[in-house]
Design a protein around this motif. Structure first.
Motif, PDB file in Angstrom:
ATOM      1  N   ALA A 153      77.912  69.974  36.389  1.00 28.40           N
ATOM      2  CA  ALA A 153      78.513  71.108  35.962  1.00 28.40           C
ATOM      3  C   ALA A 153      80.351  70.222  35.778  1.00 28.40           C
ATOM      4  O   ALA A 153      80.994  70.598  35.192  1.00 28.40           O
ATOM      5  N   VAL A 154      80.099  69.123  37.043  1.00 24.61           N
ATOM      6  CA  VAL A 154      81.363  68.591  36.722  1.00 24.61           C
ATOM      7  C   VAL A 154      81.460  66.910  36.562  1.00 24.61           C
ATOM      8  O   VAL A 154      80.146  66.488  36.841  1.00 24.61           O
ATOM      9  N   PRO A 155      81.744  66.766  36.245  1.00 18.45           N
ATOM     10  CA  PRO A 155      82.292  65.041  35.856  1.00 18.45           C
ATOM     11  C   PRO A 155      82.516  64.159  37.337  1.00 18.45           C
ATOM     12  O   PRO A 155      82.953  64.310  38.197  1.00 18.45           O
ATOM     13  N   ARG A 156      81.207  63.888  37.653  1.00 15.14           N
ATOM     14  CA  ARG A 156      81.145  62.113  38.260  1.00 15.14           C
ATOM     15  C   ARG A 156      81.234  60.847  38.195  1.00 15.14           C
ATOM     16  O   ARG A 156      80.063  59.881  37.236  1.00 15.14           O
ATOM     17  N   LEU A 157      82.551  60.503  38.011  1.00 16.28           N
ATOM     18  CA  LEU A 157      82.700  59.377  38.424  1.00 16.28           C
ATOM     19  C   LEU A 157      83.225  58.399  38.884  1.00 16.28           C
ATOM     20  O   LEU A 157      83.356  58.157  40.254  1.00 16.28           O
ATOM     21  N   ALA A 158      82.588  57.188  39.205  1.00 19.92           N
ATOM     22  CA  ALA A 158      81.543  56.156  40.261  1.00 19.92           C
ATOM     23  C   ALA A 158      82.456  55.088  39.530  1.00 19.92           C
ATOM     24  O   ALA A 158      82.795  54.697  38.609  1.00 19.92           O
ATOM     25  N   VAL A 159      83.276  53.866  40.947  1.00 17.83           N
ATOM     26  CA  VAL A 159      83.942  52.922  40.636  1.00 17.83           C
ATOM     27  C   VAL A 159      83.164  51.542  41.388  1.00 17.83           C
ATOM     28  O   VAL A 159      82.877  51.828  42.808  1.00 17.83           O
ATOM     29  N   ASP A 160      82.562  50.875  40.653  1.00 15.68           N
ATOM     30  CA  ASP A 160      82.347  49.616  40.663  1.00 15.68           C
ATOM     31  C   ASP A 160      83.446  48.893  41.384  1.00 15.68           C
ATOM     32  O   ASP A 160      83.845  48.082  40.146  1.00 15.68           O
ATOM     33  N   GLY A 161      83.581  48.522  42.508  1.00 11.68           N
ATOM     34  CA  GLY A 161      84.713  47.933  43.229  1.00 11.68           C
ATOM     35  C   GLY A 161      84.359  46.373  42.557  1.00 11.68           C
ATOM     36  O   GLY A 161      83.118  45.848  42.951  1.00 11.68           O
ATOM     37  N   GLY A 162      84.839  45.128  42.245  1.00  7.10           N
ATOM     38  CA  GLY A 162      84.832  43.953  42.199  1.00  7.10           C
ATOM     39  C   GLY A 162      85.919  43.018  43.191  1.00  7.10           C
ATOM     40  O   GLY A 162      86.989  43.488  43.910  1.00  7.10           O
ATOM     41  N   SER A 163      85.299  41.412  43.379  1.00 12.09           N
ATOM     42  CA  SER A 163      86.278  40.745  44.751  1.00 12.09           C
ATOM     43  C   SER A 163      87.635  40.781  43.448  1.00 12.09           C
ATOM     44  O   SER A 163      87.722  40.527  42.512  1.00 12.09           O
ATOM     45  N   PRO A 164      88.661  40.489  44.632  1.00  7.90           N
ATOM     46  CA  PRO A 164      90.193  40.219  43.703  1.00  7.90           C
ATOM     47  C   PRO A 164      90.179  38.565  43.595  1.00  7.90           C
ATOM     48  O   PRO A 164      89.610  37.791  44.250  1.00  7.90           O
TER      49      PRO A 164
ATOM     50  N   ILE B 104      84.658  51.161  36.118  1.00  6.49           N
ATOM     51  CA  ILE B 104      84.131  52.759  35.985  1.00  6.49           C
ATOM     52  C   ILE B 104      82.866  53.197  35.605  1.00  6.49           C
ATOM     53  O   ILE B 104      83.431  53.373  34.321  1.00  6.49           O
ATOM     54  N   VAL B 105      81.638  54.531  35.971  1.00  8.77           N
ATOM     55  CA  VAL B 105      81.058  54.765  35.689  1.00  8.77           C
ATOM     56  C   VAL B 105      80.671  55.847  35.941  1.00  8.77           C
ATOM     57  O   VAL B 105      80.961  56.593  36.495  1.00  8.77           O
ATOM     58  N   ASP B 106      79.908  56.383  34.662  1.00  7.32           N
ATOM     59  CA  ASP B 106      80.291  57.803  34.129  1.00  7.32           C
ATOM     60  C   ASP B 106      78.370  58.611  35.669  1.00  7.32           C
ATOM     61  O   ASP B 106      77.150  58.045  35.147  1.00  7.32           O
ATOM     62  N   ASP B 107      78.467  59.246  36.140  1.00  5.86           N
ATOM     63  CA  ASP B 107      77.489  59.447  37.122  1.00  5.86           C
ATOM     64  C   ASP B 107      76.166  60.612  37.196  1.00  5.86           C
ATOM     65  O   ASP B 107      75.543  61.363  37.357  1.00  5.86           O
ATOM     66  N   GLY B 108      77.624  61.297  36.274  1.00  8.57           N
ATOM     67  CA  GLY B 108      76.838  62.795  35.621  1.00  8.57           C
ATOM     68  C   GLY B 108      75.707  63.086  34.475  1.00  8.57           C
ATOM     69  O   GLY B 108      75.525  61.838  34.312  1.00  8.57           O
ATOM     70  N   TRP B 109      75.361  64.149  34.326  1.00  8.15           N
ATOM     71  CA  TRP B 109      74.356  64.467  33.291  1.00  8.15           C
ATOM     72  C   TRP B 109      74.927  64.596  31.798  1.00  8.15           C
ATOM     73  O   TRP B 109      74.041  64.401  30.688  1.00  8.15           O
ATOM     74  N   PHE B 110      76.429  64.754  31.735  1.00  8.22           N
ATOM     75  CA  PHE B 110      77.039  64.890  29.888  1.00  8.22           C
ATOM     76  C   PHE B 110      77.936  63.445  30.245  1.00  8.22           C
ATOM     77  O   PHE B 110      78.362  63.445  31.221  1.00  8.22           O
TER      78      PHE B 110
ATOM     79  N   THR C  82      84.966  62.466  28.949  1.00  5.04           N
ATOM     80  CA  THR C  82      86.134  61.363  27.972  1.00  5.04           C
ATOM     81  C   THR C  82      87.083  61.103  29.003  1.00  5.04           C
ATOM     82  O   THR C  82      87.831  62.696  29.272  1.00  5.04           O
ATOM     83  N   VAL C  83      87.978  60.435  29.048  1.00  2.00           N
ATOM     84  CA  VAL C  83      88.577  59.712  29.422  1.00  2.00           C
ATOM     85  C   VAL C  83      89.952  59.393  29.156  1.00  2.00           C
ATOM     86  O   VAL C  83      89.473  58.929  28.398  1.00  2.00           O
ATOM     87  N   SER C  84      91.042  60.100  28.876  1.00  3.89           N
ATOM     88  CA  SER C  84      91.470  60.509  28.501  1.00  3.89           C
ATOM     89  C   SER C  84      93.031  59.546  28.203  1.00  3.89           C
ATOM     90  O   SER C  84      94.254  59.351  27.494  1.00  3.89           O
ATOM     91  N   GLY C  85      93.551  58.778  29.626  1.00  6.92           N
ATOM     92  CA  GLY C  85      94.098  57.979  30.257  1.00  6.92           C
ATOM     93  C   GLY C  85      93.798  56.949  31.726  1.00  6.92           C
ATOM     94  O   GLY C  85      93.217  57.874  32.802  1.00  6.92           O
TER      95      GLY C  85
ATOM     96  N   ASP D 231      83.656  48.762  27.598  1.00  9.61           N
ATOM     97  CA  ASP D 231      82.620  48.031  28.172  1.00  9.61           C
ATOM     98  C   ASP D 231      82.461  46.961  27.164  1.00  9.61           C
ATOM     99  O   ASP D 231      82.164  46.056  27.299  1.00  9.61           O
ATOM    100  N   GLY D 232      82.469  47.393  26.231  1.00  9.94           N
ATOM    101  CA  GLY D 232      81.948  46.563  25.185  1.00  9.94           C
ATOM    102  C   GLY D 232      83.614  45.112  24.584  1.00  9.94           C
ATOM    103  O   GLY D 232      83.879  44.626  24.129  1.00  9.94           O
ATOM    104  N   GLY D 233      84.365  45.474  25.617  1.00  7.13           N
ATOM    105  CA  GLY D 233      85.684  44.487  25.891  1.00  7.13           C
ATOM    106  C   GLY D 233      86.380  45.101  24.365  1.00  7.13           C
ATOM    107  O   GLY D 233      87.729  44.658  23.998  1.00  7.13           O
ATOM    108  N   ARG D 234      86.789  45.917  23.822  1.00 11.66           N
ATOM    109  CA  ARG D 234      87.288  46.727  22.780  1.00 11.66           C
ATOM    110  C   ARG D 234      88.244  46.676  23.410  1.00 11.66           C
ATOM    111  O   ARG D 234      88.668  47.498  25.421  1.00 11.66           O
ATOM    112  N   ALA D 235      90.112  47.112  23.028  1.00 15.17           N
ATOM    113  CA  ALA D 235      90.984  47.696  23.596  1.00 15.17           C
ATOM    114  C   ALA D 235      91.241  49.588  24.347  1.00 15.17           C
ATOM    115  O   ALA D 235      89.907  50.546  23.234  1.00 15.17           O
ATOM    116  N   PHE D 236      91.218  49.898  25.454  1.00 19.42           N
ATOM    117  CA  PHE D 236      91.270  51.203  25.265  1.00 19.42           C
ATOM    118  C   PHE D 236      92.533  51.882  24.630  1.00 19.42           C
ATOM    119  O   PHE D 236      93.440  51.390  24.800  1.00 19.42           O
ATOM    120  N   ALA D 237      92.050  53.226  23.715  1.00 20.55           N
ATOM    121  CA  ALA D 237      93.048  53.560  22.902  1.00 20.55           C
ATOM    122  C   ALA D 237      93.763  54.633  23.481  1.00 20.55           C
ATOM    123  O   ALA D 237      93.747  55.817  24.922  1.00 20.55           O
TER     124      ALA D 237
END
Length: 108
Positions: free
Chosen positions: A40-51, A74-80, A83-86, A102-108
């Protein structure tokens, strides 16, 4: 005439009340389970990297600029799908320089 009316008409029997309570408990547990699982609620998880730390100096060897690059995924761990709008950042002395899909495309 009042005595001939059924005073229990329209009232639920004890077994019907038990079934209704059981159904209500089942619905509440289903809603709680769906929200905890990301249904019912989006679940976004963060995979952090090293600086990555970059230092820039002048000809005399003095450090003029230090850049710290930290990549996050940032990964969607939910079932559906979600859409990240910003994407933004609020921090003193920190600047968001780039956001890519994820594919290297610029975020709109």
């Amino acid at each position: 005439m009042w005595e001939r009316l059924d005073h229990g008409a329209g009232m639920a029997t004890p077994s019907e009340l038990r079934r209704m309570r059981g159904a209500l408990v089942a619905v509440v547990l289903l809603v709680l389970g769906a929200s905890a699982s990301g249904l019912a609620v989006p679940r976004l998880a963060v995979d952090g990297g090293s600086p990555d730390v970059l230092t820039f100096g002048d000809d005399a060897g003095r450090v003029r600029n230090t850049v710290v690059r930290l990549r996050h995924r940032i990964v969607d761990d939910g079932w559906f799908p979600v859409t990240v709008s910003g994407v933004g950042l609020r921090a003193d002395g920190v600047r968001l320089t780039e956001v890519r899909e994820d594919g290297g495309r610029a975020f709109a």
